[in-house]
Design a protein around this motif. Structure first.
Motif, short mmCIF file in Angstrom:
data_model
loop_
_atom_site.label_atom_id
_atom_site.label_comp_id
_atom_site.label_asym_id
_atom_site.label_seq_id
_atom_site.Cartn_x
_atom_site.Cartn_y
_atom_site.Cartn_z
N ARG A 192 0.81 -1.22 0.00
CA ARG A 192 0.00 0.00 0.00
C ARG A 192 0.84 1.28 0.00
NH1 ARG A 192 -3.37 -2.84 -1.86
NH2 ARG A 192 -5.27 -3.52 -0.83
N THR A 193 2.10 1.19 0.48
CA THR A 193 2.89 2.43 0.59
C THR A 193 4.06 2.49 -0.39
OG1 THR A 193 4.36 1.59 2.33
CG2 THR A 193 2.33 2.62 3.06
N GLY A 194 4.44 1.36 -1.00
CA GLY A 194 5.51 1.36 -2.00
C GLY A 194 6.81 1.99 -1.54
N PRO A 195 7.54 1.32 -0.62
CA PRO A 195 8.79 1.91 -0.15
C PRO A 195 9.84 2.01 -1.26
CG PRO A 195 8.60 -0.36 0.63
CD PRO A 195 7.29 -0.01 -0.03
N GLN A 196 10.52 3.12 -1.32
CA GLN A 196 11.62 3.35 -2.27
C GLN A 196 11.28 2.93 -3.70
OE1 GLN A 196 15.55 2.69 -0.64
NE2 GLN A 196 14.63 2.45 1.37
N GLN A 197 12.06 2.00 -4.27
CA GLN A 197 11.89 1.65 -5.69
C GLN A 197 10.60 0.88 -5.95
OE1 GLN A 197 14.45 3.66 -6.43
NE2 GLN A 197 14.89 2.29 -8.13
N MET A 198 9.97 0.43 -4.89
CA MET A 198 8.79 -0.43 -5.07
C MET A 198 7.58 0.43 -5.42
SD MET A 198 7.37 -3.33 -2.55
CE MET A 198 5.64 -3.70 -2.47
N PRO A 199 6.81 0.02 -6.46
CA PRO A 199 5.62 0.81 -6.78
C PRO A 199 4.54 0.65 -5.71
CG PRO A 199 5.82 -1.09 -8.27
CD PRO A 199 7.00 -1.15 -7.35
N VAL A 200 3.63 1.63 -5.63
CA VAL A 200 2.47 1.52 -4.74
C VAL A 200 1.45 0.62 -5.43
CG1 VAL A 200 0.53 2.76 -3.72
CG2 VAL A 200 2.80 3.81 -3.71
N PHE A 201 0.95 -0.39 -4.72
CA PHE A 201 -0.17 -1.19 -5.22
C PHE A 201 -1.38 -0.78 -4.42
CE2 PHE A 201 3.66 -3.63 -6.12
CZ PHE A 201 3.46 -4.05 -7.43
N SER A 202 -2.20 0.10 -4.98
CA SER A 202 -3.36 0.62 -4.25
C SER A 202 -4.46 -0.44 -4.24
CB SER A 202 -3.85 1.88 -4.91
OG SER A 202 -4.33 1.55 -6.19
N ALA A 203 -5.50 -0.17 -3.44
CA ALA A 203 -6.62 -1.10 -3.36
C ALA A 203 -7.32 -1.23 -4.72
CB ALA A 203 -7.60 -0.65 -2.29
N GLY A 204 -7.14 -0.23 -5.60
CA GLY A 204 -7.71 -0.32 -6.94
C GLY A 204 -6.98 -1.35 -7.78
N ALA A 205 -5.65 -1.44 -7.62
CA ALA A 205 -4.84 -2.38 -8.39
C ALA A 205 -4.91 -3.78 -7.79
CB ALA A 205 -3.39 -1.90 -8.44
N ILE A 206 -4.74 -3.87 -6.48
CA ILE A 206 -4.80 -5.16 -5.78
C ILE A 206 -5.73 -5.00 -4.59
CG2 ILE A 206 -3.46 -6.86 -4.46
CD1 ILE A 206 -1.13 -6.43 -6.22
N PRO A 207 -7.01 -5.39 -4.73
CA PRO A 207 -7.95 -5.26 -3.61
C PRO A 207 -7.51 -6.08 -2.41
CG PRO A 207 -9.08 -5.88 -5.65
CD PRO A 207 -7.62 -5.98 -5.92
N ASP A 208 -8.07 -5.75 -1.24
CA ASP A 208 -7.66 -6.41 0.01
C ASP A 208 -7.68 -7.95 -0.08
OD1 ASP A 208 -7.04 -4.10 1.25
OD2 ASP A 208 -8.82 -4.01 2.52
N ALA A 209 -8.72 -8.50 -0.74
CA ALA A 209 -8.82 -9.97 -0.80
C ALA A 209 -7.64 -10.55 -1.57
CB ALA A 209 -10.13 -10.36 -1.46
N GLU A 210 -7.21 -9.85 -2.63
CA GLU A 210 -6.07 -10.33 -3.42
C GLU A 210 -4.76 -10.14 -2.67
OE1 GLU A 210 -6.24 -8.69 -7.39
OE2 GLU A 210 -7.89 -10.05 -7.87
N ALA A 211 -4.67 -9.03 -1.92
CA ALA A 211 -3.47 -8.80 -1.09
C ALA A 211 -3.34 -9.93 -0.08
CB ALA A 211 -3.57 -7.45 -0.39
N ALA A 212 -4.47 -10.33 0.53
CA ALA A 212 -4.44 -11.42 1.52
C ALA A 212 -4.03 -12.73 0.85
CB ALA A 212 -5.81 -11.56 2.19
N ALA A 213 -4.47 -12.93 -0.41
CA ALA A 213 -4.09 -14.16 -1.13
C ALA A 213 -2.59 -14.19 -1.40
CB ALA A 213 -4.88 -14.26 -2.43
N ILE A 214 -2.01 -13.03 -1.75
CA ILE A 214 -0.56 -12.96 -1.98
C ILE A 214 0.18 -13.27 -0.68
CG2 ILE A 214 1.36 -11.41 -2.51
CD1 ILE A 214 -0.45 -9.96 -4.48
N ILE A 215 -0.30 -12.69 0.43
CA ILE A 215 0.33 -12.92 1.73
C ILE A 215 0.25 -14.41 2.08
CG2 ILE A 215 0.15 -12.44 4.21
CD1 ILE A 215 -0.85 -9.59 3.35
#
Ligand code: HEC
Ligand code: HEC
Length: 266
Positions: A192-215
């Motif tokens: 959600r915050t995209g530290p340094q070189q990492m892009p931000v993946f907002s809830a629009g790009a990766i919704p919470d359910a998908e973020a949980a699946a990645i985790i």
């Protein structure tokens, strides 16, 4: 007669009763509501004030007294509480010395101190909040959700973090770290915050359910013991290369050995 008068009395009593009820409700509201509101505000503003004091001691040399940024560090207006929680809890901040990248190190702040600094930064401008456990804790996702998490990981993350989450080098002396053993909350906050070189993946790009699946996928991947011998998860190309060298090299050695035995026997 009697019947009539009692009806008249009750007709007068109704509006009176209503007025009385309204008065009592109003009085109760006046008595309680502002009090609870004031104490909630006082609670948050006390936390913000505490966070501000800590921030001015530990962080302002680079981020400015009010988080406005300096030549040593970026403005923190609008980065959100999640960015502070991620950066401080993983020990990246306070940065020890300016460099290509703020590495992970031992965090020296308590949870309460981090929450206070996060509240202070959140008060500077709206940004992603620190998530509650149901949002990032994978819980019991089924195999299909985890497989979907794997797909999402390979699409969005493996270019930098490698297909096994083992990490990898980036240009200019930077690197994407290994994701082994990273807490679920910090995986979520990093997205959600995209530290340094990492892009931000907002809830629009990766919704919470998908973020949980990645985790959940990363947890399962890293919970599996490697089957004996590994090549460090270097990727299919390098691993294929090793296979080629060792396999074909081995075959060559065996062929030479057989040939020499054959020569001796003759
Ligand atoms: C020595 C200087 C220095 C100190 C001290 C420091 N920071 Fe930083 N901070 C940086 C730099 C530089 C970056 C940018 C890192 C980058 O993007 O490469 C950064 C980035 C951040 C970010 C990420 C901003 C974003 O866009 O997501 C947060 C949040 C943060 N710092 C919070 C803090 C907090 C809280 C403290 C105090 C506990 C602190 N920093 C102390 C230099 C510093
Ligand atoms: C363009 C490259 C890039 C992509 C794509 C990327 N990351 Fe990152 N990621 C980084 C870099 C660089 C860092 C290190 C930032 C730092 O040290 O402040 C990082 C840090 C992290 C961390 C913190 C690890 C730690 O040690 O605390 C996590 C978790 C993470 N990434 C997860 C992800 C996930 C999940 C995805 C896909 C949704 C992803 N990243 C996609 C470059 C990338």
């Amino acid at each position: 007669m009697r019947f009539l008068s009692s009806r008249r009395r009750s007709r007068a009593a109704k509006p009176l009763l209503l007025a009385f009820a309204l008065f009592v409700t109003g009085a109760l509201y006046a008595g309680f509501a502002p009090a609870t509101q004031v104490s909630a505000d006082a609670g948050t503003s006390a936390l913000v004030a505490e966070g501000k004091a800590l921030f001015q001691v530990s962080c302002s040399s680079c981020h400015g007294l009010n988080g406005e940024g300096t030549t040593q560090g970026p403005s923190l207006v609008g980065v959100g509480a999640a960015a502070v929680d991620f950066q401080v809890a993983t020990g990246r901040m306070p940065m020890a010395h300016p460099g290509a990248q703020a590495p992970r190190k031992q965090n020296t702040f308590t949870e309460h101190e981090i929450a206070a600094m996060a509240a202070f930064v959140a008060a500077l401008g709206p940004g992603p909040a620190i998530p509650e456990p149901p949002v990032y804790a994978p819980g019991n996702l089924d195999e299909r959700a985890i497989a979907r998490g794997g797909e999402l990981f390979r699409t969005n993350c493996s270019a930098c973090h490698n297909f096994e989450g083992g990490g990898g080098a980036l240009p200019n002396g930077k690197y994407a770290p290994s994701l082994r053993g990273v807490e679920p909350i910090h995986i979520y906050e990093a997205m959600r915050t995209g530290p340094q070189q990492m892009p931000v993946f907002s809830a629009g790009a990766i919704p919470d359910a998908e973020a949980a699946a990645i985790i959940a996928y990363l947890e399962e991947l890293h919970a599996q013991p490697s089957p004996g011998f590994t090549l460090g998860g270097l990727g299919p190309v390098s691993e294929g290369f090793f296979g080629w060298i060792i396999g074909v090299g081995g075959l060559c050695l065996i062929a030479t050995w057989i040939a020499s035995r054959g020569a001796r026997a003759r």
